[in-house]
Design a protein around this motif. Sequence first.
Motif, PDB file in Angstrom:
ATOM      1  N   UNK A  17      20.504  20.116  40.707  1.00 56.77           N
ATOM      2  CA  UNK A  17      21.334  21.067  39.967  1.00 56.77           C
ATOM      3  C   UNK A  17      20.511  22.206  39.356  1.00 56.77           C
ATOM      4  N   UNK A  18      19.205  22.186  39.549  1.00 57.23           N
ATOM      5  CA  UNK A  18      18.342  23.209  38.961  1.00 57.23           C
ATOM      6  C   UNK A  18      17.987  24.287  39.977  1.00 57.23           C
ATOM      7  N   UNK A  19      17.805  25.485  39.453  1.00 53.58           N
ATOM      8  CA  UNK A  19      17.379  26.610  40.278  1.00 53.58           C
ATOM      9  C   UNK A  19      15.854  26.676  40.288  1.00 53.58           C
ATOM     10  N   UNK A  46      10.265  18.904  34.812  1.00 48.35           N
ATOM     11  CA  UNK A  46      10.714  18.898  36.209  1.00 48.35           C
ATOM     12  C   UNK A  46      11.060  20.328  36.597  1.00 48.35           C
ATOM     13  N   UNK A  47      10.356  20.859  37.602  1.00 42.66           N
ATOM     14  CA  UNK A  47      10.624  22.235  38.010  1.00 42.66           C
ATOM     15  C   UNK A  47      10.725  22.338  39.523  1.00 42.66           C
ATOM     16  N   UNK A  48      11.379  23.410  39.937  1.00 41.72           N
ATOM     17  CA  UNK A  48      11.530  23.692  41.360  1.00 41.72           C
ATOM     18  C   UNK A  48      10.859  25.037  41.640  1.00 41.72           C
ATOM     19  N   UNK A  49      10.078  25.062  42.718  1.00 39.90           N
ATOM     20  CA  UNK A  49       9.365  26.276  43.121  1.00 39.90           C
ATOM     21  C   UNK A  49       9.834  26.644  44.527  1.00 39.90           C
ATOM     22  N   UNK A  50      10.081  27.917  44.732  1.00 38.27           N
ATOM     23  CA  UNK A  50      10.523  28.396  46.034  1.00 38.27           C
ATOM     24  C   UNK A  50       9.376  29.138  46.716  1.00 38.27           C
ATOM     25  N   UNK A  51       9.156  28.841  47.992  1.00 39.51           N
ATOM     26  CA  UNK A  51       8.154  29.551  48.785  1.00 39.51           C
ATOM     27  C   UNK A  51       8.907  30.570  49.629  1.00 39.51           C
ATOM     28  N   UNK A  52       8.593  31.834  49.426  1.00 38.13           N
ATOM     29  CA  UNK A  52       9.314  32.900  50.118  1.00 38.13           C
ATOM     30  C   UNK A  52       8.897  32.995  51.584  1.00 38.13           C
ATOM     31  N   UNK A  53       9.752  33.633  52.378  1.00 37.91           N
ATOM     32  CA  UNK A  53       9.488  33.756  53.819  1.00 37.91           C
ATOM     33  C   UNK A  53       8.225  34.549  54.120  1.00 37.91           C
TER      34      UNK A  53
END
Length: 106
Positions: A17-19, A46-53
């Motif tokens: 549920x986290x961004x 608790x964290x979420x990391x996004x790897x960009x294209x």
Amino acid sequence: MELTSKQRAYLTGLANSREAIFQIGKASLTPEIVESIDEALEKRELIKVSVLKNCSDDPTELAQIVSERTHAAVVHVIGKKIILYRPSKKKPKIELPKSGPKGANV
């Protein structure tokens, strides 16, 4: 920090549920990003990391590097999303399920 499969599943559920609060792009991992992730882990656990294209690095390898530098556990790497967990030193908020003996239904 080692997590059991039960604890990983629990944390993955919480992270759904986290961004993502960090994005790793063309510059890849900079010391500033690692420092920011370290501070965020202390506050949020608790964290979420996004790897960009446009990032040419493998998300699994990036997760491993970040976990080593921040002393966090890699909960899950799903596509280009990385979920990291580290209990807060000052005020832990997330209580992990206990891991019982093998074969026991706890």
